[in-house]
Scaffold this motif. Structure first.
Motif, short mmCIF file in Angstrom:
data_model
loop_
_atom_site.label_atom_id
_atom_site.label_comp_id
_atom_site.label_asym_id
_atom_site.label_seq_id
_atom_site.Cartn_x
_atom_site.Cartn_y
_atom_site.Cartn_z
N UNK A 20 -7.30 -5.19 -96.40
CA UNK A 20 -8.30 -6.17 -96.86
C UNK A 20 -9.49 -5.52 -97.55
N UNK A 21 -9.61 -4.19 -97.44
CA UNK A 21 -10.75 -3.50 -98.04
C UNK A 21 -10.32 -2.75 -99.29
N UNK A 22 -11.10 -2.92 -100.34
CA UNK A 22 -10.82 -2.24 -101.60
C UNK A 22 -11.63 -0.95 -101.68
N UNK A 23 -10.99 0.10 -102.14
CA UNK A 23 -11.70 1.38 -102.31
C UNK A 23 -10.91 2.23 -103.29
N UNK A 24 -11.47 3.35 -103.67
CA UNK A 24 -10.80 4.25 -104.62
C UNK A 24 -10.29 5.52 -103.94
N UNK A 25 -10.67 5.73 -102.67
CA UNK A 25 -10.21 6.89 -101.92
C UNK A 25 -9.90 6.47 -100.48
N UNK A 26 -8.99 7.19 -99.85
CA UNK A 26 -8.51 6.82 -98.52
C UNK A 26 -9.63 6.80 -97.48
N UNK A 27 -10.61 7.69 -97.62
CA UNK A 27 -11.66 7.81 -96.62
C UNK A 27 -12.90 6.95 -96.91
N UNK A 28 -12.85 6.12 -97.94
CA UNK A 28 -14.02 5.35 -98.31
C UNK A 28 -14.30 4.16 -97.38
N UNK A 29 -13.27 3.55 -96.85
CA UNK A 29 -13.49 2.38 -96.00
C UNK A 29 -13.54 2.78 -94.52
N UNK A 30 -13.37 1.82 -93.63
CA UNK A 30 -13.48 2.07 -92.19
C UNK A 30 -12.16 2.44 -91.53
N UNK A 31 -11.12 2.69 -92.34
CA UNK A 31 -9.81 2.99 -91.78
C UNK A 31 -9.86 4.17 -90.81
N UNK A 32 -10.47 5.26 -91.22
CA UNK A 32 -10.49 6.46 -90.38
C UNK A 32 -11.32 6.24 -89.11
N UNK A 33 -12.39 5.48 -89.24
CA UNK A 33 -13.21 5.16 -88.08
C UNK A 33 -12.41 4.35 -87.07
N UNK A 34 -11.66 3.37 -87.55
CA UNK A 34 -10.83 2.55 -86.67
C UNK A 34 -9.67 3.35 -86.07
N UNK A 35 -9.11 4.25 -86.88
CA UNK A 35 -8.01 5.08 -86.41
C UNK A 35 -8.43 5.95 -85.23
#
Length: 256
Positions: A20-35
């Motif tokens: 659901x989040x748009x970004x240009x790099x894998x680490x830009x959104x909250x994915x890593x924080x949630x992981x």
């Protein structure tokens, strides 16, 4: 391996939020924080597969590393890392590095020794990402010396999300563009190998896309007898009898 209902809910939640989040790099959104809630780590890195340069991996990004550290390690990663970091498959895989190497072997490796000495890292979980038979990159999670190694349960969780992460990274880094370039190169090789004309090569590409003879006529603005003549010539030059044999060649030479 069985996960709890809460674990599955967390996995679904992290995947949904990622898409659901748009970004240009894998680490830009909250994915890593949630992981981090699912698979705790102290540091993380991502290297993109290099389709344009001479290296295997490029454009590193990270969490927990000082600025410039991962860029400095790029040469080591590409030339002196002794496992799936640079030889990963055209499918996503998860590797707990301690399953492959003992502490003595790690200490002798320029890559691991630099982590052990300079970054206080002891445990490594490597996630090689691939989508649509295209290599995307390598996501790696690190743990410090005072922690425990990654568990079987955490490896299983990583395996449940790796295809989603690969698909997501495939899209944001526009890997499809390289996929198209590779296919165009493959068609050019087939054209030279079987001495196809420019028009026959165009017909071949449309057949690969699944076009019927009628649709080929509409796309190329030719009469049906002309399209059939091109197909007949292609079959003759490739020494085959029908579309079934043609697709077998196209699948092996282009898709794989």
């Amino acid at each position: 391996m069985k996960l709890s209902e809460n674990d599955w809910l967390s996995i679904n939640n992290i995947v949904l939020k990622m898409y659901s989040q748009k970004c240009s790099e894998l680490f830009e959104n909250n994915f890593m924080k949630n992981l981090k809630y699912l698979i705790p780590y102290d540091k993380a890195s991502f290297y993109l597969h290099d389709y344009e340069g001479e290296n295997v991996l490029c454009h590193p990004s990270g969490i927990g590393f000082d600025e410039g550290v991962l860029e400095e390690k790029t040469d080591i990663v590409n030339n002196r890392v002794p496992h799936a970091w640079v030889n990963f498959y055209e499918r996503s895989t998860v590797v707990r590095d301690s399953d492959l190497f003992d502490e003595k072997e790690m200490a002798q490796s320029p890559y691991y020794s630099s982590l052990l000495i300079n970054e206080n890292v002891k445990y490594v979980l490597t996630i090689s990402l691939a989508h649509d038979k295209m290599r995307v990159g390598v996501l790696t999670l690190f743990r410090n010396r005072d922690r425990e190694d990654f568990s079987d349960r955490e490896i299983y969780i990583a395996q449940q999300i790796m295809e989603h992460v690969a698909c997501y990274a495939y899209k944001i880094y526009d890997i499809e563009r390289y996929n198209k370039d590779m296919r165009n190169t493959s068609f050019e090789k087939l054209k030279n190998l079987y001495d196809l004309t420019v028009r026959e090569n165009e017909v071949l590409k449309l057949v690969f896309k699944g076009y019927s003879t009628r649709h080929i006529c509409e796309e190329l603005h030719v009469a049906e007898p002309t399209a059939k003549k091109h197909l007949s010539s292609i079959y003759s030059k490739m020494n085959i009898k029908n579309k079934s044999e043609l697709f077998k060649i196209l699948s092996s030479d282009i898709v794989e």
